[in-house]
Design an enzyme around this catalytic site. Structure first.
Site, short mmCIF file in Angstrom:
data_model
loop_
_atom_site.label_atom_id
_atom_site.label_comp_id
_atom_site.label_asym_id
_atom_site.label_seq_id
_atom_site.Cartn_x
_atom_site.Cartn_y
_atom_site.Cartn_z
N ALA A 130 16.80 -5.13 -25.25
CA ALA A 130 15.64 -6.00 -25.41
C ALA A 130 15.75 -7.34 -24.98
O ALA A 130 16.24 -7.72 -24.01
CB ALA A 130 15.28 -5.78 -27.08
N SER A 131 15.28 -8.32 -25.68
CA SER A 131 15.05 -9.74 -25.24
C SER A 131 16.14 -10.54 -24.94
O SER A 131 16.33 -11.47 -24.56
CB SER A 131 14.07 -10.46 -25.92
OG SER A 131 12.71 -10.14 -26.12
#
Length: 627
Positions: free
Chosen positions: A330-331
């Site tokens: 993810a981020s």
């Protein structure tokens, strides 16, 4: 009447006959005596060495002596794995006339379970008949006394005292230390292939997982021997010669057990993992996977019921999530992607986009949404990392393309084994054109690249990989190989091993490191940073990146609603970070399965870990989450 004839004896003839018979008898006796003397000479002189050896073999035995296994300490000298004495009941099959009857009588006398008897016969079938086979481990004092009173009834059966492994911290360190357990046929075959079978002649256990397995050669030691004299019943009368075994080496690991306990406390009730690395050398300070299990269950042979419960649990406690858990990053990888964009001049520090909440491509109806539905407005690369702006990184991934992304991310260790000294590790997935073609038989599409730009799609990483990649960031490209092993423990001191270093990551403009790390600082300490609530009021400065990994696709026009989803389909919470910001000492990676937001759930756990390291470990998880 006719007169009787008188026979006159021929004394000369009789004397000759007697002489001949005596001579023949003498010859026979001489031949027999000669044969006897010859055989006696043959036995006593010519074959002396041979028969002396056989004679000694009947009264002298050479027995292997197992070495004591090396102890394991944490970096602060806390004992993590020790050896404790136990008594076991052993049978030597070739010394027992009726094995089945003997086993049945012992089972009745000592109340031995059917499963233990079954395990005995399983081991017996794969063992040589002259070698002892264990029927019962960990005899109680009462059982030892009962058998001793009846030992005369059971020739070939004895009680053996030995040291066995014990893990005082139980499930706190299971996945990093591993455990030892009984040597099975698979282990024996490997030892034979490696030419190590003789060194394990008196050893019952071998490392099965974790550090116990990886550093088996250090921990085991060298077998010794004792030459003993026995009586006709096989009992030892005296020891004639003793060659002491060489004990295994005591080792120190980089693990800090107190930080490990904090990680365990923080993950209580969650599935996930915490990894903490020393930013200065890659040492593994914490490696915890939840749920865990008590490794002591395996040391003496886990019951079928207990093993089945672990094996069939939906929470999969046997998996080391820190090294085998494959999570969409993810981020948390946005700083890495930003560095690539800066380095290859796709963006500059002052490059801005306007985020209105979605990213679109010309002639494509699909819309890639930002986590903030109304968008972040004008953002540059620093804003995009601090606020975790998806749209900025959709656009950046579109500019770079998958070939640049996959090639550069591989330098950070994604898609490959970290080099950690544990065998239980996954390389996870770093997607590329070639990977998709080989795996799915399909070409790579631009839409695939766009979701990779926010660490989604087929991209997965283990918590160890994430922590290791951030270590490379904070060290400006120096790549330390994460290591649990710290050094050999001798006389209360540890001889620390040199850190392992991989090929560095080259960056043309060193300013780019500062831009990315400064943005990670903003995540934790600036007004719009996604991690700011987790790191309020700390005495130290830190930096990090939150991440929320979506596990299921949400249809266009629909909104994510965790309450409507099965618990196993909800988002994973992710976080990576380091501290202190100005001179990094530790790197933390947190992965929580189906827990929701990385900023709300994973960030506070990282805060607890950092607080413990910097001496502020009194804050509870609940207090951190309320900040």
């Amino acid at each position: 009447m006719a007169p009787k004839r008188v026979v006159i004896r021929d004394h000369s003839a009789e004397a000759n006959l007697f002489a001949r018979r005596s001579f023949i008898a003498l010859i026979i006796i001489t031949m027999m005596a000669s044969a006897l003397l010859f055989n006696l000479y043959h036995l006593q002189v010519t074959r002396y060495d041979d028969y002396q050896t056989r004679s000694n073999g009947n009264r002298i035995k050479v027995l292997p002596v197992a070495p004591n296994r090396g102890l394991i300490y944490d970096r602060n000298g806390v004992l993590l794995a020790e050896n404790r004495p136990v008594f076991s009941l052993q049978l030597v099959p070739n010394e027992i006339k009726n094995l089945e009857q003997t086993v049945a009588e012992l089972a009745q006398l000592l109340n031995i379970s059917d499963s233990d008897v079954e395990d005995f016969y399983k081991d017996y079938r794969g063992q040589r008949r002259f070698k002892p086979v264990t029927l019962l481990n960990r005899l109680s004092k009462q059982s030892v006394a009962q058998f001793s009173a009846h030992q005369h009834r059971f020739p070939g059966v004895s009680i053996e005292a030995r040291l066995t492994r014990y893990y005082p911290h139980g499930d706190t360190l299971t996945h990093v230390l591993g455990y030892v357990s009984k040597i099975n046929q698979k282990d024996l075959k490997k030892l034979q292939e490696a030419g190590q079978e003789a060194n394990y002649a008196a050893t019952y256990d071998i490392g099965k997982l974790g550090i116990e397995k990886y550093h088996e050669s250090l921990l085991h030691g060298q077998v010794g021997s004792q030459e003993v004299e026995v009586n006709n019943q096989g009992r030892i009368i005296r020891t004639l010669n003793f060659v002491p075994p060489v004990p295994g080496k005591d080792i120190t690991v980089n693990i800090d057990v107190e930080m490990q306990k904090v990680a365990q406390q923080a993950l209580a009730g969650n599935r996930g993992a915490v990894v903490v690395l020393d930013a200065r050398d890659g040492g593994v300070l914490t490696l915890y996977s939840n749920p865990a299990y008590d490794p002591n269950l395996f040391v003496h042979g886990i019951s079928r019921k207990n093993y089945s419960a672990l094996l069939n649990s939906a929470d999969k406690p046997l998996i080391n999530r820190a090294t085998q858990g494959q999570y969409p990053p993810a981020s948390t990888v946005k700083p890495h992607l930003a560095l690539l964009g800066l380095e290859n001049k796709h963006i500059r520090l002052d490059t801005q986009i306007f985020d209105r909440g979605v990213f679109t491509l010309k002639n494509v109806t699909h819309k890639w949404r930002d986590w903030l539905s109304w968008g972040h407005g004008h953002v540059n690369v620093t804003d995009a990392i601090e606020q975790s702006c998806d749209t900025f990184f959709y656009d950046l991934a579109y500019r770079m393309g998958i070939d640049e992304i996959s090639g550069y991310m591989a330098q950070f260790g994604f898609g490959e084994y970290s080099g950690l000294d544990l065998y239980e590790e996954s390389s996870a997935i770093l997607p590329s054109r070639g990977w998709k073609k080989a795996r799915m038989g399909e070409p790579w599409y631009m839409g695939d690249t766009i979701v990779v730009g926010i660490g989604q799609g087929p991209w997965t990483a283990t918590p160890v990989q994430l922590a290791s990649s951030v270590t490379a960031l904070v060290n400006h490209g120096t790549r330390y190989v994460p290591q649990v092993f710290r050094g050999i423990h001798q006389e209360g001191q540890t001889v620390v091993a040199e850190p392992k270093i991989r090929e560095p990551i080259e960056v043309a403009d060193m300013t780019n490191w500062h831009i990315v790390l400064d943005a990670m600082y903003g995540v934790n300490h600036r007004e719009k940073g996604t991690g700011r609530n987790s790191f309020k009021n700390t005495s130290y400065l830190s930096a990090g990146k939150t991440g929320t990994a979506q596990l299921v696709s949400i249809a266009q026009g629909e909104k994510y609603d965790a309450e409507k989803l099965d618990e196993r389909h909800r988002d994973n919470a992710m976080y990576v970070g380091f501290a202190p910001y100005d001179d990094p000492e530790i790197v933390v990676a947190v992965a929580l399965e189906n827990a929701g937001s990385g900023s709300a759930q994973a960030g506070p756990i990282a805060r607890m870990i950092m607080d413990q390291y910097f001496g502020e470990g009194n804050a509870t998880l609940a207090q951190n989450r309320n900040n």
